[in-house]
Design an enzyme around this catalytic site. Structure first.
Site, short mmCIF file in Angstrom:
data_model
loop_
_atom_site.label_atom_id
_atom_site.label_comp_id
_atom_site.label_asym_id
_atom_site.label_seq_id
_atom_site.Cartn_x
_atom_site.Cartn_y
_atom_site.Cartn_z
N LYS A 35 15.80 -27.26 -13.81
CA LYS A 35 15.06 -26.77 -12.63
C LYS A 35 13.62 -27.27 -12.71
O LYS A 35 12.93 -27.03 -13.72
CB LYS A 35 15.05 -25.24 -12.61
CG LYS A 35 16.17 -24.64 -11.79
CD LYS A 35 16.08 -23.13 -11.80
CE LYS A 35 15.24 -22.58 -10.68
NZ LYS A 35 15.08 -21.10 -10.82
N ILE A 36 13.20 -27.92 -11.66
CA ILE A 36 11.86 -28.51 -11.67
C ILE A 36 11.19 -28.22 -10.33
O ILE A 36 11.79 -28.45 -9.27
CB ILE A 36 11.96 -30.05 -11.86
CG1 ILE A 36 12.74 -30.37 -13.13
CG2 ILE A 36 10.58 -30.68 -11.89
CD1 ILE A 36 12.90 -31.85 -13.40
#
Ligand code: E4P
Length: 224
Positions: A86-87
């Site tokens: 997750k970015i």
């Protein structure tokens, strides 16, 4: 239609994975910080063991793409290459997403407030984009429309990036995402329970049990 659990709480994950058809678990640093277990790898490894080959989304915490890639590599080594990294969909984050996708990794673009962020994340091949429904509402943004716009944008341009609605405070917000064509939602266990538990549902179910007992007492139908 995919339902994910937005929690790092082991008991909640076990409970709702047993109850429902859960696609996976999403976490973020805030969710992780709420847990008593402060050993990050111990906590996330336990979650991985529970979810097995279902999805696990784990967020990076750096603010530059090089360190994000190092974090992504550590996550992949410890929790499996198929873990969704997750970015946040900011400039450095999109650069990191591009590298992870080129390397065959999985990416969830998070902190999405606008269709243009979603567009840039999809352009580098993100697997999911996570628009923040309630936080957008708090900015006086029509979240349902914005997410519908992302759905249309991806369809028009033949993008396979899925929409993972996130940041929910009530069940209508969840349904809004799915009704405009979002493929997935990540929600707390409490909201899942709220979807099927209220006074009128309980009244209906209690009525069936009462009427059954009025004829058959405590006997179950398999005992008749
Ligand atoms: C999930 O991917 C998001 O990080 C999360 O749903 C954000 O929720 P919040 O707005 O309640 O913090």
């Amino acid at each position: 239609m995919e339902i994910l659990l937005d929690t790092a709480n082991i008991e909640q994950i076990k409970k709702y994975m047993q109850l429902y058809n859960i696609t996976g678990v999403t976490t973020n640093p805030t969710i992780i910080s709420r847990e008593q277990e402060k050993d990050f790898w111990k906590l996330t490894t336990t979650i991985r063991e529970i979810v097995g080959d279902k999805q696990l989304h784990v967020q990076v915490t750096s603010d530059n793409w090089e360190e994000m890639l190092e974090e992504a590599e550590a996550i992949q080594i410890r929790l499996g290459k198929d873990t969704y990294i997750k970015i946040p969909a900011v400039e450095q984050g999109i650069c990191a997403m591009k590298h992870i996708k080129e390397d065959g990794g999985r990416v969830t673009a998070t902190a999405i407030y606008t269709p243009q962020q979603a567009m840039l994340a999809a352009s580098v091949g993100a697997d999911y984009v996570a628009p923040y429904y309630n936080r957008m509402n708090n900015l006086n943004v029509d979240s349902k429309k914005a997410i519908g716009d992302i759905v249309n944008l991806f369809r028009q341009h033949n993008k396979h990036t899925k929409i993972l609605g996130a940041s929910f405070k009530n069940t209508q917000q969840i349904m809004d995402v799915l009704m405009v064509g979002g493929e997935a939602v990540t929600v707390s266990g409490d909201l899942l329970t709220t979807m099927v538990k209220n006074a009128v549902i309980d009244f209906a179910v209690d009525g069936f049990i009462k009427d059954w007992k009025s004829v058959y007492g405590d006997k179950k139908l398999y005992e008749l």
